[in-house]
Design a protein around this motif. Structure first.
Motif, PDB file in Angstrom:
ATOM      1  N   UNK A   1       0.729  -1.157  -0.002  1.00 17.61           N
ATOM      2  CA  UNK A   1       0.104   0.108  -0.035  1.00 17.61           C
ATOM      3  C   UNK A   1       0.743   1.170   0.007  1.00 17.61           C
ATOM      4  N   UNK A   2       2.207   1.108   0.340  1.00 23.80           N
ATOM      5  CA  UNK A   2       3.110   2.122   0.158  1.00 23.80           C
ATOM      6  C   UNK A   2       3.231   2.726  -1.436  1.00 23.80           C
ATOM      7  N   UNK A   3       2.899   3.944  -1.634  1.00 24.29           N
ATOM      8  CA  UNK A   3       2.915   4.747  -3.021  1.00 24.29           C
ATOM      9  C   UNK A   3       4.314   5.022  -3.421  1.00 24.29           C
ATOM     10  N   UNK A   4       5.140   4.917  -2.485  1.00 24.66           N
ATOM     11  CA  UNK A   4       6.380   5.297  -2.902  1.00 24.66           C
ATOM     12  C   UNK A   4       7.141   4.429  -3.797  1.00 24.66           C
ATOM     13  N   UNK A   5       7.717   4.740  -4.892  1.00 23.44           N
ATOM     14  CA  UNK A   5       8.712   3.989  -5.795  1.00 23.44           C
ATOM     15  C   UNK A   5       9.923   3.941  -5.610  1.00 23.44           C
TER      16      UNK A   5
ATOM     17  N   UNK B   1      17.071   5.016  -2.171  1.00 24.01           N
ATOM     18  CA  UNK B   1      16.166   6.294  -2.769  1.00 24.01           C
ATOM     19  C   UNK B   1      14.987   5.962  -3.306  1.00 24.01           C
ATOM     20  N   UNK B   2      14.145   6.791  -2.967  1.00 20.64           N
ATOM     21  CA  UNK B   2      12.697   6.715  -3.423  1.00 20.64           C
ATOM     22  C   UNK B   2      12.047   7.761  -3.740  1.00 20.64           C
ATOM     23  N   UNK B   3      10.973   7.795  -4.493  1.00 25.35           N
ATOM     24  CA  UNK B   3      10.410   8.972  -5.248  1.00 25.35           C
ATOM     25  C   UNK B   3       8.855   8.635  -4.785  1.00 25.35           C
ATOM     26  N   UNK B   4       8.168   9.801  -4.596  1.00 27.88           N
ATOM     27  CA  UNK B   4       6.558   9.754  -4.587  1.00 27.88           C
ATOM     28  C   UNK B   4       5.944  10.656  -5.576  1.00 27.88           C
ATOM     29  N   UNK B   5       5.207   9.921  -6.514  1.00 28.97           N
ATOM     30  CA  UNK B   5       4.538  10.622  -7.623  1.00 28.97           C
ATOM     31  C   UNK B   5       3.149  10.600  -7.519  1.00 28.97           C
ATOM     32  N   UNK B   6       2.381  11.547  -7.692  1.00 32.29           N
ATOM     33  CA  UNK B   6       1.034  11.528  -7.646  1.00 32.29           C
ATOM     34  C   UNK B   6       0.352  12.411  -8.820  1.00 32.29           C
TER      35      UNK B   6
ATOM     36  N   UNK C   1       0.872  11.823 -11.818  1.00 25.35           N
ATOM     37  CA  UNK C   1       1.646  11.994 -12.894  1.00 25.35           C
ATOM     38  C   UNK C   1       2.994  13.163 -12.237  1.00 25.35           C
ATOM     39  N   UNK C   2       2.792  13.686 -11.196  1.00 28.02           N
ATOM     40  CA  UNK C   2       3.676  14.794 -10.618  1.00 28.02           C
ATOM     41  C   UNK C   2       4.564  14.395  -9.659  1.00 28.02           C
ATOM     42  N   UNK C   3       5.988  14.639  -9.731  1.00 27.43           N
ATOM     43  CA  UNK C   3       6.793  14.211  -8.679  1.00 27.43           C
ATOM     44  C   UNK C   3       6.381  15.149  -7.337  1.00 27.43           C
ATOM     45  N   UNK C   4       6.412  14.639  -6.272  1.00 26.34           N
ATOM     46  CA  UNK C   4       5.898  15.188  -5.110  1.00 26.34           C
ATOM     47  C   UNK C   4       6.954  15.391  -3.919  1.00 26.34           C
ATOM     48  N   UNK C   5       7.499  14.110  -3.993  1.00 24.64           N
ATOM     49  CA  UNK C   5       8.634  14.184  -2.846  1.00 24.64           C
ATOM     50  C   UNK C   5       9.624  13.119  -3.281  1.00 24.64           C
ATOM     51  N   UNK C   6      10.924  13.416  -2.892  1.00 23.57           N
ATOM     52  CA  UNK C   6      12.235  12.393  -2.938  1.00 23.57           C
ATOM     53  C   UNK C   6      12.828  12.052  -1.729  1.00 23.57           C
ATOM     54  N   UNK C   7      13.007  10.817  -1.460  1.00 23.52           N
ATOM     55  CA  UNK C   7      13.412  10.284  -0.300  1.00 23.52           C
ATOM     56  C   UNK C   7      14.727   9.652  -0.184  1.00 23.52           C
ATOM     57  N   UNK C   8      15.535   9.815   1.092  1.00 22.90           N
ATOM     58  CA  UNK C   8      16.549   8.943   1.167  1.00 22.90           C
ATOM     59  C   UNK C   8      16.313   8.081   2.576  1.00 22.90           C
TER      60      UNK C   8
END
Lengths: 254, 254
Positions: free
Chosen positions: A96-100, A129-134, A136-143
């Motif tokens: 269920x985690x939406x991060x890629x 490294x993960x990113x969150x896209x909602x 179609x827009x990049x929303x957040x970047x995570x380390x």
DNA sequence: GAGTGGTCTAGACCACACG
DNA sequence: GTGTGGTCTAGACCACTCA
């Protein structure tokens, strides 16, 4: 010496401009519409371009405008709500985690992470490294930082760096117990690498969410997520059973 | 036409400056120390003052510097952690609440509040002004909106506007049941009135925390709190039983 | 009054997107 | 190529703080 101005409190021009343009956005423009270019606007208001830009920067900071080099300035849609509630007691990468996941490599941890985790500075840390896209827009970047000491099983992962390895690491995390987590939010400016993921220029304002994951009474992992401050509103899930709705967001038809 | 520069990726000057000065802050300066003035710094680095200012603005945004007109630029202390955890299930003004009531008056609610509360636009709303001061520094300014319909007893309060009335309103709130609350955080810029309370210039970056309080299944009150983004890090209490410590913050002896 | 940061100007050139 | 926003300059004056 008669003063030319009657104003006793000389409000800065850019501040006044911001108000005027802001009101115009409400009344005369629709979401996505392109504004006249900066030189034209500056001329229309009789100010230098730098002054006009100061007003636009403020409006962009407030999420009212979106500016793209080579394209123009458009009216931004209302900020999207992104749920970051800490009530979901689960590790990153849970179902269920939406991060890629994007990548994973072992590296020395930055000083701030070393402090948060209480590890040795020289100890290698798995960095996902993960990113969150909602929409179609990049929303957040995570380390996401996981010291080897926290999850020894990670050493057994044979996938080289890359998405495959990232997935393996996240999968391994799920097997462990999560005692709890804590979270902090602060303002920051996008580093070059984050800016690239977020499709922004370096230095763009971001909301930095730092999460510590606890297991067996100690911090086992740290996540540093940078959210685009211009397009995001971080929401913390309702404590009650009331459903939250952002009405302005609903209309999207045309 | 040979290019003068060897750089294939011409990093903006202000970005490079920011890095250089940032590193200097770590190594050559101590918290509270005064930097050379902007004209001197610009000359030293061989750039225009506007460019130098762009770098300083970024560092201020990140909470590394503090600038005050007529005084100078100083090295800022680490941001202070401010707990805004939603787990404390209580109304504003409950015992232990560190906020200081400042004023209260009945007024028409702003559009955003009307939307969040689902009240009529013309209905009068009790508006309580509060501020949060920590270690002698103003940290946040809040406007708390309570529609008359939510708490009818408020009509009976006879105190005129002012602190006394604010206290009465908050006291009355405690008598009611609180079903839950939800919270959102976003970036904003300080309105003139908030800026004054926060000892900042209008437009200064702030973290806007919007909280909705629910009772009897509906939103009964809304709080809009603006925190100084330069000096604050918002923390959300630990889910586990682990005590959080911000090491840099601990020392306060002298 | 001297010194600081804040505002403002009128230019110039650059990096980028798009046709 | 044309047009956009992004960077940069070298000045000027203003508002504020403090001695």
């Amino acid at each position: 010496m008669g003063t030319t101005q009657l104003e006793s409190v000389p409000e800065p021009k850019y501040w006044h401009l911001k108000t005027v343009i802001g009101e115009a956005l409400d009344s005369d423009f629709t979401v996505g519409e392109i504004l006249p270019n900066e030189r034209a606007l500056a001329a229309r208001f009789g100010v230098a371009r730098a002054t006009l830009r100061q007003a636009l920067e403020q409006l962009e900071l407030e999420g009212r405008l979106q500016r793209r080099r080579g394209v123009g300035t458009t009216v931004a849609p209302p900020r999207m709500g992104v749920d970051v509630s800490t009530s979901t007691h689960s590790w990153p990468g849970a179902p269920g985690d939406a991060w890629q996941p994007v990548d994973c490599r072992a590296a020395a941890a930055p000083a701030a992470v070393v402090r948060a985790l209480d590890v040795d500075g020289d100890e290698d840390v798995h960095t996902v490294r993960r990113i969150l896209v909602t929409h179609g827009q990049p929303v957040a970047a995570e380390l996401l930082y996981i010291p080897s000491g926290s999850v020894p099983e990670l050493s057994a992962i044979d996938a080289p760096s890359g998405v495959a390895r990232a997935r393996s690491v996240l999968r391994e995390l799920q097997h462990r117990l999560l005692d709890g987590q804590d979270r902090a939010v602060e303002l920051g400016s996008a580093r070059a690498d984050d800016a690239k993921e977020l499709d922004r220029l370096p230095g763009a304002p971001v909301l930095v969410v730092t999460t510590r994951y606890y297991t067996e009474g100690r911090a086992a992992a740290v996540s540093v997520a940078t959210y685009r401050a211009d397009t995001c509103r971080l929401t913390f899930g309702a404590s009650g059973d009331v459903e939250i709705r952002h009405d302005a967001q609903a209309r999207r038809a045309s």
